[in-house]
Design an enzyme around this catalytic site. Sequence first.
Site: not given
Ligand SMILES: *Cc1c(COP(=O)(O)O)cnc(C)c1O
Length: 364
Positions: A104, A174, A198
């Site tokens: 990511w 993030d 998540k």
């Molecule tokens: C799932 C995830 C994303 C992507 O999220 P979306 O909502 O599908 O754009 C980005 N960063 C991390 C760490 C993730 O776990």
Amino acid sequence: MAHRAHNFSAGPAVLPVPVLEEIQRDLLSLPEVAASILEISHRGKPFLRILKQAEADLRALLSIPEDYAVLFLQGGSRLQFSMVPMNLLGEQFPSATYIVTGSWGKYAASEARKEATVEVGWDGQATNFDRLPQSHQLQINPAAGYVHFTSNETIQGVQFAAEPITGNTPLVCDASSDFLSRPIPINKYGLIYACAQKNAGPAGVTVVIIRRDLLERSRNSLPGYLNYKNHVDANSLMNTPPTFAIYALGLVARWLKNEIGGLENMLEQNRMQAQLLYDVLDESVGFYTGHAQPNCRSLMNVTFNLPDDSLTAAFLKEAEKHNLNSLKGHRSVGGIRASIYNAMPTTGVEQLASFMVDFRNKNS
Ligand SMILES: *Cc1c(COP(=O)(O)O)cnc(C)c1O
């Protein structure tokens, strides 16, 4: 109750049963509204109350001070990969530093590169992202507009136990896959973003927490919808927001507050549950091999490999017979990934741990 398997999906992921039950109970008609959450205006009082309560509960859970704005946006964390550099970089700050500890973070850096100069402050690719940097290994440009990191790499299963030390440069995180799984010192951050699916709710809403002084960096020439300042001014109601997802996120926040008793308790439970699985890995040398180095293991995504692909396939098949679902690892790591987010009940983790022991004993 309906039959529910233990769901180890990496996302969208397991939600607390009391939250699902409340949604089910109130789906036809919200108390005192006489209509469904799916049917009411985002500008009407009932939804405004829900929005306000969701924000208040997030602020209480994370102790978010008033000099930070809380936004509920769309486009997922992916859109934040672009919005962050578009808003925070420009003439004054032409570059940002990215700490790349997994897939990511790598995606985030490559999107940022389309907007501005990206300097990589550390990159774990050489060892397939199985570890995190020590502070002295970080190369931070003090003139960078911000330093970006990924608190928990969902695919590889490596998680920072504490914020990387980056000096006075604003820290951007993030936090998609460990948001609300533990307390965090908000004042160490310039901006935090997390898609909900998540740990915090269903897909469709992304929370952005931004220190208000950083809003001054957003240029008026940005597309209106991609400008944080506009979303702050409009209280996340610039256009129709994802009303259902915000409602459900609000219920999750209330569950964390009232039933879990806050993020300290949540962290304690998450630690205990992760330990159950890591203990099995540690006593299964030669059979299960953890992907993450022990000192940076994730409390959210436990990743490991078996001796060969046919054993992995057999593990997944057997696990499903035991009601243990969605355990397949991401193809870049292979093997197994057990995502054990906030809403995973302890009994689910206990059952997985004992299944892992049985499977090992039968097959080694
Ligand atoms: C799932 C995830 C994303 C992507 O999220 P979306 O909502 O599908 O754009 C980005 N960063 C991390 C760490 C993730 O776990």
